[in-house]
Design an enzyme around this catalytic site. Structure first.
Site, PDB file in Angstrom:
ATOM      1  N   LYS A  80     -11.384 -10.471   5.628  1.00 55.84           N
ATOM      2  CA  LYS A  80     -11.270  -9.350   6.576  1.00 55.84           C
ATOM      3  C   LYS A  80     -12.049  -9.683   7.849  1.00 55.84           C
ATOM      4  O   LYS A  80     -13.145 -10.247   7.791  1.00 55.84           O
ATOM      5  CB  LYS A  80     -11.826  -8.088   5.906  1.00 55.84           C
ATOM      6  CG  LYS A  80     -11.594  -6.797   6.688  1.00 55.84           C
ATOM      7  CD  LYS A  80     -12.141  -5.601   5.892  1.00 55.84           C
ATOM      8  CE  LYS A  80     -11.962  -4.271   6.612  1.00 55.84           C
ATOM      9  NZ  LYS A  80     -12.541  -3.148   5.852  1.00 55.84           N
ATOM     10  N   SER A 155      -9.624   0.924   5.837  1.00 53.73           N
ATOM     11  CA  SER A 155      -9.515   0.065   6.992  1.00 53.73           C
ATOM     12  C   SER A 155      -8.991  -1.333   6.678  1.00 53.73           C
ATOM     13  O   SER A 155      -8.490  -2.017   7.557  1.00 53.73           O
ATOM     14  CB  SER A 155     -10.876  -0.071   7.666  1.00 53.73           C
ATOM     15  OG  SER A 155     -11.799  -0.697   6.778  1.00 53.73           O
ATOM     16  N   SER A 179     -12.291   1.754   1.843  1.00 48.00           N
ATOM     17  CA  SER A 179     -11.478   0.798   2.606  1.00 48.00           C
ATOM     18  C   SER A 179     -11.004  -0.421   1.833  1.00 48.00           C
ATOM     19  O   SER A 179     -10.205  -1.192   2.337  1.00 48.00           O
ATOM     20  CB  SER A 179     -12.240   0.332   3.847  1.00 48.00           C
ATOM     21  OG  SER A 179     -12.329   1.386   4.767  1.00 48.00           O
TER      22      SER A 179
END
Ligand SMILES: [Mg+2]
Ligand SMILES: [Zn+2]
Lengths: 501, 498, 98
Positions: A80, A155, A179
Site C-alpha cells: 500500500k 482506504s 481499511s
C-alpha cells in the site's frame, strides 16, 4: 502461465522451493497480469517491474546455489502506498507527495526485502488513508474486480483489488478503522488487522497514530498468517511495538484448516448486526455461524453496549491525531510546494497555499475537524471524551472475552456500493466502518474472511475479533470457517469472480 | 515611543515580578527521540535521521539517558519526580520545527514543585520557587539570506539546518519571583548563573551560554505594590548571556514603568532582546500563538521512573555548588565576607587546588585575593587566566613557610613565575633570591651598621630598644633585603649586648 | 448542540495552515456541522469517573540507549527538498519571530 497467478502464496512458495517454478516466472506472470487488468482495475499507483524482476532473479540464483532462503522468498507482493519504500515513490494517494521518493524503508518493507520478496509496486488508496472507498485517491478510482462500477472498499482498495484481481498474491494494507478488513469484505479477500503494536508502524505514513496498524491482504487465511509472521514482532524503532513474541499464527491457521473448533467459544456481538445490515450480509453471517457450530464451536450472543459510541469517538480521535500527523506536509522539506497566487511569498503563506492545493477535500475536512477538536477550549469535551469512550469499549471487550474466545460480526454492513454513490455523504461513508472501528479503538486484532455472496452477487465478509495479543485465535477460527465454506462451494469464492483482462 | 523611566525611580514606584524559563541542551550523545548524533558544529544537515527530519512514517523513541539527566536536574532543584508522566505534542507551524509540532511535556512534567536558593554578590539569599522542569526537543536553525540587514525582516529567504532539531532540552520554569524589588536584575542573573553551575557539576550539559546551550526566556511584569494583583507580563525570548539577563530585566522595568506612567496597557507578548542597543522590541503578535492544541503524544508511551531508579540517581548526585561552598568555607575558616569575595572572584577552584598543593587556606586566599587579584585587575584578566598555577602558588608559599624566602622576596619570585621564568624554586635560584641565613656575612654588615650609628647603639644600651629598627634597616639595605629580619634583630641585640 | 460557523471554519483553517477558497469554506461549514452534531453523542457516556485511554495497550518506559547511528547521507536528506542551498533547505522568508 496465468494459472501461476491463481495459486495461493503458500502453494506458490512451495513450488518455488521445490524448483517447479522460478521466481522470475512467477513475478513475470504477475507483471503480465497487472498489464492485462490494470486498465480496468487501477489497483496500482506505481509498478516496479524492473526492481521486482531483479529481486526474482537474485532469488532464483541463490536458490540454484543452494542457499537457505525465507519460506516466502521469491513470492511477489504489493505494498500500500502509505508505506514508505526507499527508492520507490510513496504518495499515500496524495498530490502533496507526488514524486516524493523516501530515503528510507519502513520496518515491514525491510523485512519483506530481507525475505527477498519481489515488490510489484505500490497500491492505490484513499488519500492519507482517509476513506472507505478509495475514491479519495488523488490519482483516480480503483475499481472492484467483481463489478468495475463499484468501489473496492477503502482506504486500502488498491491492495484488496490487486489481490482479488490476481494482480498480486499478497499485499500489505493498513487499518485505522477498517481499511484492511472492509476492502477485504467487499472484494472477497482475506484481510487482517493485527493487535495494535503487533506490526511495526515505523515507516507507515501516519493517519491516526493510536489506531493505525499494518497487516496482510491475501486470498487465503494461511497466506495472511505467513505474511503476518514475516512482518510482525517487536521493532525497537516503534515505541508502541509489543515486546513479546508474536503467537504462532501460522500454526493456528494450519490447525484451523483441519476444521475442528470443539470447545471454542464464539460470541456474536449483539450490537453489530440487524438494523443497517443488508439482508444478504446478515444471511451469509448466520450461515457462517451454523458452519462454526458444525465445526464444534459454542456460539453465544454477547453484548457490547458501548460499541454504539465507537463511531462518534473514532471521528474525534482520528481527525485530531491526523491534523497533527499531517502538519508536516507543508512544502518546506519534501513534496509539493505551491506559491500563493498573489501577495508576498512568505513561508507561512506558502505552507497554506501548498496545503490548500495539495490536500483533497476529505483530508481538508478531517484536518479542519481535528484542529477544531483540539483547539482551545474543546480538548476535554471532544478529544478527551472520545478517549473515555475508548476505555468503555475496552471494558466491553474485556467483559466479552471473559465469556468467549472470539467475537464475530459481519465485517461491513453492506456489499460494495457504486462508485460516486456516497461521495457527497461523509456520514453514510463513515457507516461502512461501524463494525470494524471498535477493534481499532481497543487495539484488539481482527480478520475478515470472505463468506459468500449477497443477493446482489457481491462478496460479503465475516469478521472475527480476538483479545489483544491473541492474534492466533483469528487464524484458527478464520481458517476453519474458510475450510468449511470452500468445502461447501467446491473452491475459493474468487473462482466465481468475473474474468478480467 | 514612550519615555523610559529611570531605573531607581521605576523600582521605587513599581514592584517588579519575574518569571524565568531556562532551556538547557543536554549533553547526551544522541538526540531526544532518535539516534542521530547530537554534537555541536557539524556541517549542516549531516546529523539527522528520518525522525529528526520529521519525514513521513518516522517515529520517536525516547533517549533513556536524557530522562536520567532530566531527573538529575529535577533532584538538584529539589523537585518531586513524577511517578508517571507523558510527552505531548505542541502544535505550531514553523519551518525549523520539522513535524510542525514540538514533542514536549505539557500537563505532566517529569519534575515539579522545587526550589533553588540563589545567592547574590553581597551574600543575600533569595529562594526561587521552581514550578516544573520538563523534557522536550530543540528546533533546527534558520539562517536568513538576502535583505539588507541579514535579520529576518527583509530577508528574501531562509536556509534551514536540522542538526539541532531533536537535541534534548530540559526547560525549567519558575513560579512568579516576587519580593525582589530593586534587586530583580541581580536575582535574575544570579538564578541563571546558579543553574548553569548546577548543570555543569551534574555533568548533564556543557552549559555554554555562548553556544546557546543555556537560553533564558525572561518574563517581567510590574504592579503598583506588592499587595496588588500581578501585572501583565512580557516575555523576552532566548537571552543567552548572564549580563544580558540582568540588562533585559532592568530595561523592561524601565520601559514598562514608562508605559504604565503614560497610561498605556502592557500587552502580553514576546519580545526580542537586542544586545547592541540594549533594548527589547515587540515580537509579532501571532493570533494562534496561544493555541498549541496540546494532546498526549500517541507515538510515545508514558515515562514512569521507578522510585528505586530515582533514589539511585539521587544517591549519585555530586555535591552541588552551594553545599560545596558552605563546606569549603567551614573547612577553610573564612569569614562570610571573605568567602563571598572568593566566590565573586571565581577563585574557589584555585584556592582549593592551592590548599591541595600544601598551602594553608589563609595563605592561599591571601595570594589569590591579594597580589594576584591586583595583577589580574591590572591586566583586565580573570584570575584563572593568569600564567600561574595553584601548584606554583603552593610551592611559593612553601618557600616562605620554610623561611627560605620572605614575603617581600616572594613577590619578586611571583614576578619571575608570571614572566615565564619557571617554577618558584627555579626563579629563586636563577635570581639568587634565597634568604641569607649564614650569620657570617650578616655579622659583617651588622658591625658596619653599628659603627656607622654609635648614637643608636648608645640609646639601645641605655634600655631604649625603640631605635634598633634603624640598625636593622641599614642591615637589610646592605643585604638587599635577602636577610631574615627576625634573625638580624636577634644578632643586633646580641652584638650590642642589650 | 454546537455548530461550526463559516468564520469558525476560517479561523480553524488558518490555525491548520490551509488556504481555503470561499466555496470550500461554505461547504465545510455545512459538513463539519453534521459531524460535530453527531459527536455530542460521546458526551452521553464520557462521565468524569471514566479514565481516558490514550494508548490501546498499557506500556511504559520504552527507552533507547544513547548510542549514535550513522546519519542519513546529506544528499538523501536534501533529495526530496523543493529547494536547497549549501547543504540546507531553502524556504521562503519567515515572518515573525527570529
Ligand atoms: Mg518560553
Ligand atoms: Zn520549551
Amino acid at each position: 502461465m496465468t494459472e501461476l497467478t491463481r495459486l495461493s502464496a503458500a502453494v506458490l512458495a512451495e513450488k518455488l522451493r521445490a524448483g517447479e517454478v522460478s521466481s522470475v516466472e512467477a513475478t513475470q506472470a504477475y507483471l503480465d497480469r497487472i498489464a492485462a487488468v490494470e486498465p480496468a482495475v487501477h489497483a496500482y499507483l506505481h509498478v516496479s517491474a524492473q526492481e521486482a524482476l531483479a529481486t526474482a532473479r537474485d532469488v532464483d540464483e541463490r536458490r540454484a546455489a543452494g542457499e537457505e532462503l525465507h519460506p516466502l522468498a521469491g513470492v511477489p507482493i504489493a505494498v500500500k502506498d502509505v508505506v514508505v519504500t526507499q527508492g520507490m515513490p510513496s504518495t499515500a494517494g496524495s498530490k502533496i507527495l507526488e514524486g516524493w521518493v523516501p530515503p528510507y524503508d519502513a520496518t515491514l518493507v525491510e523485512r519483506i526485502r530481507a525475505a527477498r520478496m519481489p515488490i510489484l509496486g505500490k497500491t492505490n488508496m484513499d488519500e492519507f488513508a482517509m476513506g472507505s472507498s478509495t475514491e479519495h485517491s488523488a490519482y483516480g478510482n480503483t475499481h472492484n474486480p467483481w463489478d468495475l462500477d463499484r468501489i473496492p472498499g477503502g482506504s486500502g482498495g488498491g491492495s484488496a483489488a490487486a489481490v482479488a484481481a490476481f494482480a498480486a498474491p499478497l499485499a500489505i494494507g493498513t487499518d485505522t478503522g477498517g481499511s484492511i478488513r472492509q476492502p477485504g469484505a467487499v472484494t472477497g479477500t482475506v484481510g487482517v488487522k493485527p493487535t495494535y503494536g503487533g506490526v511495526s508502524r515505523y515507516g507507515l505514513i501516519a493517519l491516526a497514530s493510536s489506531l493505525d496498524q499494518a497487516g496482510p491482504v491475501t486470498r487465503t487465511v494461511l497466506d495472511s498468517a505467513l505474511l503476518h509472521e514475516l512482518i510482525g514482532g517487536h521493532d525497537p524503532r516503534d515505541s508502541t511495538s509489543i515486546p513479546e513474541p508474536l503467537p504462532d499464527v501460522v500454526g493456528a491457521a494450519r490447525q484451523g484448516a483441519l476444521g475442528d473448533l470443539t470447545g471454542v467459544r464464539v460470541g456474536v456481538v449483539e450490537q453489530l448486526q440487524g438494523e443497517g445490515y443488508q439482508p444478504g450480509v446478515q444471511a451469509r453471517f448466520e450461515e457462517s455461524l451454523e458452519l462454526l457450530k458444525e465445526a464444534g464451536a459454542d456460539v453465544v450472543e454477547v453484548s457490547c453496549p458501548h460499541f454504539e459510541y465507537a463511531l462518534a469517538a473514532y471521528y474525534l480521535i482520528l481527525p485530531a491525531e491526523a491534523s497533527s500527523n499531517l502538519a508536516k506536509f507543508d512544502g518546506m522539506r519534501f513534496g509539493l510546494r505551491v506559491e500563493p497566487e498573489e501577495g508576498p511569498v512568505t513561508a507561512e503563506r506558502v505552507m497554506a497555499a501548498t496545503r490548500g492545493a495539495g490536500f483533497g477535500d476529505e483530508v481538508k475536512r478531517r484536518i479542519i475537524l481535528g484542529t477544531y477538536a483540539l483547539s482551545a477550549g474543546y480538548y476535554d469535551a471532544y478529544y478527551g471524551s472520545a478517549q473515555k469512550v475508548r476505555t468503555l469499549i475496552q471494558r466491553d471487550f474485556a467483559a466479552a472475552f471473559d465469556q468467549v474466545d472470539v467475537l464475530v460480526s459481519p465485517t461491513a454492513p453492506t456489499t460494495a456500493f457504486k462508485l460516486g454513490e456516497k461521495l457527497d455523504d461523509p456520514l453514510a461513508m463513515y457507516l461502512n466502518d461501524v463494525a470494524t472501528i471498535p477493534a481499532n479503538l481497543a487495539g484488539v486484532p481482527g480478520i475478515s474472511v470472505p463468506n459468500g455472496l449477497s443477493d446482489d452477487g457481491l462478496p460479503v465478509g465475516f469478521q472475527v475479533l480476538a483479545p489483544a495479543k491473541a492474534d492466533d485465535r483469528l487464524y484458527r477460527v478464520g481458517a476453519a470457517l474458510e475450510a468449511a465454506l470452500e468445502a461447501r462451494w467446491g473452491g475459493p469464492l474468487l473462482d466465481r469472480a468475473p474474468e478480467l483482462g | 515611543m514612550t519615555q523610559m523611566v529611570d531605573y531607581a525611580d521605576a523600582v521605587r514606584r513599581y514592584d517588579p515580578v519575574l518569571g524565568i524559563e531556562v532551556h538547557v541542551e543536554l549533553g547526551t550523545r544522541t538526540k531526544m527521540f532518535c539516534s542521530a548524533e547530537a554534537s555541536f558544529g557539524a556541517a549542516p544537515n549531516t546529523q539527522t535521521t528520518p525522525v529528526s527530519l520529521g519525514l513521513p512514517g518516522a517515529l520517536p523513541v525516547v533517549n533513556g539517558t536524557a530522562v536520567e539527566y532530566a531527573i538529575r536536574i529535577g533532584l538538584a532543584l529539589n523537585c518531586q519526580i513524577a511517578e508517571s508522566c507523558r510527552f505531548a505534542r505542541k502544535n505550531y507551524f514553523y519551518p525549523d520545527v520539522p513535524k510542525n509540532f514540538q514533542t514536549s511535556q505539557y500537563d505532566e512534567p517529569i519534575a515539579f514543585e522545587g526550589w533553588l536558593d540563589v545567592e547574590l554578590e553581597d551574600g543575600t539569599i533569595h529562594r526561587v520557587e521552581i514550578e516544573r522542569a520538563h523534557m522536550e526537543e530543540d528546533a533546527g536553525k534558520n539562517t536568513h539570506v538576502g535583505g539588507s540587514t541579514g535579520r529576518i525582516h527583509g530577508a528574501e529567504y531562509s536556509l534551514v539546518d536540522y542538526n539541532r532539531a531533536g537535541i534534548p532540552l530540559v526547560e525549567i520554569v519558575t513560579k512568579p519571583i516576587t519580593g525582589v524589588g530593586d534587586r530583580a536584575p541581580e536575582v535574575a542573573r544570579a538564578y541563571v548563573q546558579a543553574l548553569r553551575d548546577i548543570f555543569r557539576v551534574l555533568d548533564v550539559s556543557e552549559a555554554k551560554m555562548e553556544r546557546g546551550n543555556v537560553r533564558a526566556d525572561v518574563n517581567v511584569s510590574l504592579r503598583p505594590t506588592p499587595e496588588s494583583p500581578l501585572g501583565t507580563r512580557t516575555e523576552t525570548k532566548n537571552v543567552n548571556s548572564f549580563r544580558s539577563v540582568e540588562r533585559v530585566v532592568r530595561h523592561e522595568i524601565s520601559r514598562q514603568a514608562g508605559a504604565l506612567d503614560a497610561g498605556e496597557i502592557i500587552v502580553q507578548e514576546t519580545r526580542h532582546w537586542h544586545e547592541d542597543t540594549g533594548t527589547t522590541t515587540s515580537g509579532r503578535v501571532k493570533s494562534d500563538a496561544e493555541d498549541y492544541r496540546y494532546f498526549p503524544e500517541p507515538d510515545l508511551v508514558p515515562v514512569e521512573p521507578s522510585r528505586e531508579w530515582v533514589e539511585e540517581i539521587r544517591a549519585t548526585l555530586p555535591e552541588l555548588p552551594q553545599a560545596r561552598r558552605r563546606r569549603l568555607q567551614t573547612e577553610w575558616g573564612y569569614a562570610d565576607a571573605e568567602m563571598r569575595d572568593v566566590v565573586n572572584a571565581g577563585a574557589i577552584e584555585l584556592i582549593e587546588a592551592t590548599v591541595a598543593a600544601g598551602s594553608s587556606p589563609a595563605a592561599a586566599r591571601k595570594w589569590w585575593m591579594g597580589e594576584l587579584a591586583r595583577r589580574a585587575k591590572l591586566n583586565d584578566a580573570e584570575l584563572a587566566d593568569l600564567p600561574i598555577t595553584p601548584a606554583q602558588i603552593g610551592e611559593l608559599q612553601g618557600l616562605v613557610d620554610s623561611g627560605r624566602i620572605n614575603d617581600k622576596i616572594a613577590r619578586q619570585v611571583l614576578d619571575g613565575v608570571l614572566a615565564g621564568e619557571g617554577d618558584p624554586e627555579a626563579v629563586v635560584v636563577a635570581r639568587g633570591l634565597e634568604i641569607v641565613s649564614d650569620d657570617g656575612p650578616l655579622l659583617a654588615a651588622i658591625d658596619e651598621a653599628l659603627a656607622a650609628q654609635p648614637d643608636v647603639v648608645e640609646k639601645v644600651r641605655g634600655g631604649n630598644q625603640g631605635p634598633v629598627g634603624a640598625i636593622i634597616g641599614a642591615v637589610m639595605k646592605a643585604t638587599r633585603g635577602q636577610a631574615d629580619a627576625k634573625r638580624v634583630r636577634e644578632l643586633v641585640l646580641e652584638r650590642i649586648g642589650a | 448542540m454546537s455548530t461550526i460557523s463559516r468564520d469558525e471554519v476560517a479561523r480553524v483553517a488558518a490555525l491548520a495552515r490551509i488556504e481555503l477558497r470561499s466555496d470550500e469554506l461554505d461547504r465545510l461549514a455545512g459538513e463539519l456541522d453534521v459531524i460535530v452534531d453527531s459527536i455530542a453523542k460521546v458526551s452521553e457516556v464520557a462521565t468524569p469517573d471514566v479514565p481516558a485511554t490514550s494508548h490501546p495497550l498499557p506500556m511504559s518506559n520504552v527507552f533507547r540507549a544513547d548510542v549514535p547511528v550513522p546519519a542519513l547521507p546529506v544528499e538523501d536528506v536534501l533529495a526530496g527538498a523543493p529547494d536547497a542551498e549549501d547543504g540546507r533547505f531553502a524556504v521562503p522568508q519567515i515572518l515573525g519571530e527570529e
